[in-house]
Design a protein around this motif. Structure first.
Motif, PDB file in Angstrom:
ATOM      1  N   GLU A 234       0.860  -1.343  -0.137  1.00 27.42           N
ATOM      2  CA  GLU A 234       0.021  -0.050   0.057  1.00 27.42           C
ATOM      3  C   GLU A 234       0.957   1.290  -0.104  1.00 27.42           C
ATOM      4  O   GLU A 234       0.733   2.321  -0.537  1.00 27.42           O
ATOM      5  N   LYS A 286      -3.700   0.244 -10.366  1.00 29.31           N
ATOM      6  CA  LYS A 286      -4.947   0.119  -9.569  1.00 29.31           C
ATOM      7  C   LYS A 286      -5.775  -1.000 -10.246  1.00 29.31           C
ATOM      8  O   LYS A 286      -5.974  -0.476 -11.569  1.00 29.31           O
ATOM      9  N   THR A 288      -8.929  -2.063 -12.040  1.00 25.86           N
ATOM     10  CA  THR A 288     -10.267  -1.729 -12.262  1.00 25.86           C
ATOM     11  C   THR A 288     -11.303  -2.765 -12.809  1.00 25.86           C
ATOM     12  O   THR A 288     -12.360  -2.299 -12.838  1.00 25.86           O
ATOM     13  N   LEU A 318      -7.253   0.179   1.808  1.00 20.13           N
ATOM     14  CA  LEU A 318      -7.881   0.870   0.450  1.00 20.13           C
ATOM     15  C   LEU A 318      -9.169   0.062  -0.022  1.00 20.13           C
ATOM     16  O   LEU A 318      -9.973   0.775  -0.564  1.00 20.13           O
ATOM     17  N   TYR A 320      -9.431  -2.200  -2.518  1.00 25.56           N
ATOM     18  CA  TYR A 320      -9.334  -2.547  -3.723  1.00 25.56           C
ATOM     19  C   TYR A 320      -7.918  -3.155  -4.011  1.00 25.56           C
ATOM     20  O   TYR A 320      -7.031  -2.912  -3.398  1.00 25.56           O
ATOM     21  N   ILE A 322      -4.291  -3.732  -5.864  1.00 27.88           N
ATOM     22  CA  ILE A 322      -3.296  -2.959  -6.586  1.00 27.88           C
ATOM     23  C   ILE A 322      -2.008  -3.694  -6.787  1.00 27.88           C
ATOM     24  O   ILE A 322      -1.992  -5.048  -6.444  1.00 27.88           O
ATOM     25  N   ALA A 349      -6.382  -2.933 -15.724  1.00 29.58           N
ATOM     26  CA  ALA A 349      -5.952  -1.881 -14.656  1.00 29.58           C
ATOM     27  C   ALA A 349      -5.371  -0.515 -15.275  1.00 29.58           C
ATOM     28  O   ALA A 349      -5.684  -0.581 -16.429  1.00 29.58           O
ATOM     29  N   VAL A 352      -1.341   4.423 -11.756  1.00 29.76           N
ATOM     30  CA  VAL A 352      -1.735   5.361 -10.906  1.00 29.76           C
ATOM     31  C   VAL A 352      -0.490   5.888  -9.990  1.00 29.76           C
ATOM     32  O   VAL A 352       0.595   5.145 -10.304  1.00 29.76           O
ATOM     33  N   THR A 354       2.099   6.689  -7.115  1.00 27.16           N
ATOM     34  CA  THR A 354       2.423   5.988  -5.936  1.00 27.16           C
ATOM     35  C   THR A 354       2.981   6.953  -5.068  1.00 27.16           C
ATOM     36  O   THR A 354       3.489   8.151  -5.502  1.00 27.16           O
ATOM     37  N   PHE A 356       0.142   4.240  -3.151  1.00 30.46           N
ATOM     38  CA  PHE A 356      -1.174   4.290  -3.084  1.00 30.46           C
ATOM     39  C   PHE A 356      -1.765   4.834  -1.761  1.00 30.46           C
ATOM     40  O   PHE A 356      -2.833   5.325  -1.931  1.00 30.46           O
TER      41      PHE A 356
END
Length: 363
Positions: A234, A286, A288, A318, A320, A322, A349, A352, A354, A356
């Motif tokens: 994370e 991330k 999706t 979080l 979800y 990753i 995915a 994103v 970092t 996270f």
């Protein structure tokens, strides 16, 4: 046969599920990974990290040796300060990533990853020059990590203000906690506030019990390897053997902040790319779609393979899944949509920024 840390019997007493890791038997979990992860994010958790290695370098040329074998620059460190650094081979690949503590101008403590202890020590010894000697003291040292937003409150119950470092990446070398001599550093591998306590192996069980008792009202619980991994993920902290190895250089691994090119020389310097020369780099993903991207999943843009994942999980805090991955440089911008192949199935995915997770700002 796996080794046991000085806290093995303590883990069994607390119900730890023991598994082999880096040559040691360590708890993968106690109550469960999710509960332990959430305790560290919201209260506090206690980890046995005695499997980590410790090396001393002593002598009037100790600093020169460190600056040659590591990418960071230790010249301006003050006594009690800690500094992170990769250590490269001649081709710029990563031998390991370490933390260096400065006792004084002629004595430094180096903390190395458990699985690399022997390799790292031999590498250091083979590059030892001048009046400096590297000494492996790992067997004499235990390490306990107290992590989470309540960690300071807990530590203050068993240690005086003079024994607790006030700044991140600083340490008090000749500290006492619960009356036990130790080194206390404000460091960790969870993305939270916290401390790491180094002490004689024989004193580790007593220190563990003192911390557990002190943290009872704050919700302190023992934590295992499972939560340690989800927490560091994370926080997007790299792990040797996943985001780094001898074929990965620190620049593409996102560790350029710890590479000081202005130093006259260090091993591997001439082989490290500049940012403009990078062909790939570590990114955060991330998920999706539906599924979890674990390590070594191939990553695609349409039919074109553009990289591979290095670590991945569903993150309890979080909520979800990753992953971290190495992607071709043209696909590393935040917002880039990619597809991972997980057991023959496509999982969507998105790249994103970092880390996270970032710990909340203090008021």
């Amino acid at each position: 046969m796996e080794l046991k840390t000085p806290l093995y019997d303590t883990h069994v007493k607390y119900g730890g599920k023991m598994v082999p890791f880096a040559g040691y038997l360590l708890p993968v979990q106690y109550q469960g990974v999710i509960e332990e992860h959430m305790a560290v994010r919201t209260q506090a958790g206690l980890f046995d990290v005695s499997h980590m290695g410790e090396v001393l370098v002593k002598g009037k040329d100790a600093l020169a040796n460190l600056n040659e074998i590591m990418t960071n620059d230790f010249t301006n460190m003050v006594e009690g300060q800690a500094r992170y650094s990769p250590m490269c081979n001649e081709k710029g690949g990563t031998v390991d990533d370490l933390i260096v503590y400065k006792y004084n101008d002629e004595c430094y403590l180096i903390v190395v990853n458990a699985a690399n202890r022997e390799k790292d020590f031999q590498w250091m010894k083979s590059h030892e020059t001048g009046e400096a000697v590297f000494e492996d003291i790992s067997d004499e040292v235990a390490q306990i990590a107290l992590q989470g937003p309540k960690s300071l409150e807990i530590l203050q119950k068993i240690a005086g203000a003079e024994d607790i470092p006030e700044k991140y990446y600083h340490a008090v070398f000749h500290a006492k906690a619960a009356g036990i001599p130790c080194l206390i550093s404000q460091t960790g591998y969870t993305g939270e506030d916290g401390f790491e306590i180094y002490l004689a192996s024989k004193d580790a069980p007593a220190m563990w019990e003192a911390l557990m008792e002190a943290g009872r009202e704050e919700g302190l619980i023992p934590c295992g390897l499972g939560a340690r991994d989800t927490l560091r993920l994370e926080a997007a902290m790299p792990l040797y053997g996943h985001e780094m190895d001898e074929n990965v250089n620190p620049i593409e691994a996102g560790l350029g902040f710890a590479v000081k090119r202005k130093k006259e020389s260090f091993i591997g310097k001439e082989f490290l790319p500049t940012k403009d020369e990078l062909t790939r780099k570590r990114v955060g993903l991330k998920v999706t779609g539906r599924g979890i991207i674990r390590e070594e999943a191939e990553i695609y843009d349409g039919d074109k393979k553009i990289g591979f994942s290095t670590s991945g999980t569903h993150c309890p805090y979080l909520g979800y899944p990753i992953a971290m991955a190495f992607l071709d440089i043209d696909y590393t911008e935040a917002g880039t949509k990619v597809t991972a192949i997980v057991r023959g199935r496509k999982v969507e995915a998105e790249v994103v920024p970092t880390p996270f997770y970032k710990k909340p700002e203090k008021n």
